[in-house]
Write a protein that holds these residues in place. Structure first.
Motif, PDB file in Angstrom:
ATOM      1  N   ASP A   1       0.828  -1.213   0.000  1.00 53.92           N
ATOM      2  CA  ASP A   1       0.000   0.000   0.000  1.00 53.92           C
ATOM      3  C   ASP A   1       0.862   1.262   0.000  1.00 53.92           C
ATOM      4  O   ASP A   1       0.486   2.273  -0.596  1.00 53.92           O
ATOM      5  N   LEU A   2       2.003   1.214   0.669  1.00 50.31           N
ATOM      6  CA  LEU A   2       2.929   2.348   0.635  1.00 50.31           C
ATOM      7  C   LEU A   2       3.531   2.494  -0.762  1.00 50.31           C
ATOM      8  O   LEU A   2       3.611   3.596  -1.306  1.00 50.31           O
ATOM      9  N   ILE A   3       3.941   1.369  -1.328  1.00 47.49           N
ATOM     10  CA  ILE A   3       4.591   1.387  -2.637  1.00 47.49           C
ATOM     11  C   ILE A   3       3.655   1.904  -3.717  1.00 47.49           C
ATOM     12  O   ILE A   3       4.053   2.734  -4.541  1.00 47.49           O
ATOM     13  N   ASP A   4       2.399   1.437  -3.720  1.00 45.02           N
ATOM     14  CA  ASP A   4       1.481   1.863  -4.781  1.00 45.02           C
ATOM     15  C   ASP A   4       0.840   3.235  -4.506  1.00 45.02           C
ATOM     16  O   ASP A   4       0.104   3.761  -5.329  1.00 45.02           O
ATOM     17  N   GLY A   5       1.136   3.816  -3.343  1.00 46.00           N
ATOM     18  CA  GLY A   5       0.646   5.158  -3.045  1.00 46.00           C
ATOM     19  C   GLY A   5      -0.764   5.207  -2.494  1.00 46.00           C
ATOM     20  O   GLY A   5      -1.314   6.293  -2.302  1.00 46.00           O
ATOM     21  N   SER A   6      -1.360   4.050  -2.220  1.00 47.72           N
ATOM     22  CA  SER A   6      -2.729   4.062  -1.695  1.00 47.72           C
ATOM     23  C   SER A   6      -2.777   4.359  -0.199  1.00 47.72           C
ATOM     24  O   SER A   6      -3.840   4.614   0.353  1.00 47.72           O
ATOM     25  N   GLU A   7      -1.614   4.365   0.453  1.00 47.58           N
ATOM     26  CA  GLU A   7      -1.521   4.617   1.891  1.00 47.58           C
ATOM     27  C   GLU A   7      -0.376   5.610   2.136  1.00 47.58           C
ATOM     28  O   GLU A   7       0.679   5.505   1.527  1.00 47.58           O
TER      29      GLU A   7
END
Length: 116
Positions: free
Chosen positions: A21-27
């Motif tokens: 989630d951090l990597i894909d920017g959703s978090e």
């Protein structure tokens, strides 16, 4: 990839975020207890490094299973001068009192470099 456990240094609250989630920017890397957050550039640097780490883990996974625990209390800086260049404003960007202290600290560092 995995879940990352965080403890906020400002309020000592704990929380976890899926690394994907951090990597894909959703978090965002944001403390849910006190809203403490990294600066945008620090979060971008962290997620970029985490993405590269994920790629390397996938390559290793062809031959090995990897288990790992990391604590920033134990982590040593790779390049001391890089650590000195970073300021606390990345840690607490909403805390204006810290920014004044950082300016004084930066002046001390510059003065020390001039003496060499």
């Amino acid at each position: 990839m995995s879940t990352i456990d965080f403890t906020c240094k400002k309020c000592e609250g704990t929380f976890e975020i899926e690394s994907s989630d951090l990597i894909d920017g959703s978090e965002d890397l944001l403390c849910p207890h006190c809203q403490n957050r990294l600066s945008k550039s620090a979060q971008e640097d962290f997620t970029q490094a985490l993405a590269e780490f994920s790629v390397q883990i996938q390559a290793i996974a062809k031959k090995f299973t990897l288990g790992m625990e990391l604590s920033t209390d134990e982590a040593l800086p790779l390049h001391e001068e890089e650590v000195e260049d970073e300021s606390d404003e990345d840690e607490f960007e909403d805390d204006e009192d810290d920014e004044d202290d950082e300016d004084d600290a930066d002046d001390d560092i510059v003065g020390a470099d001039d003496e060499d």
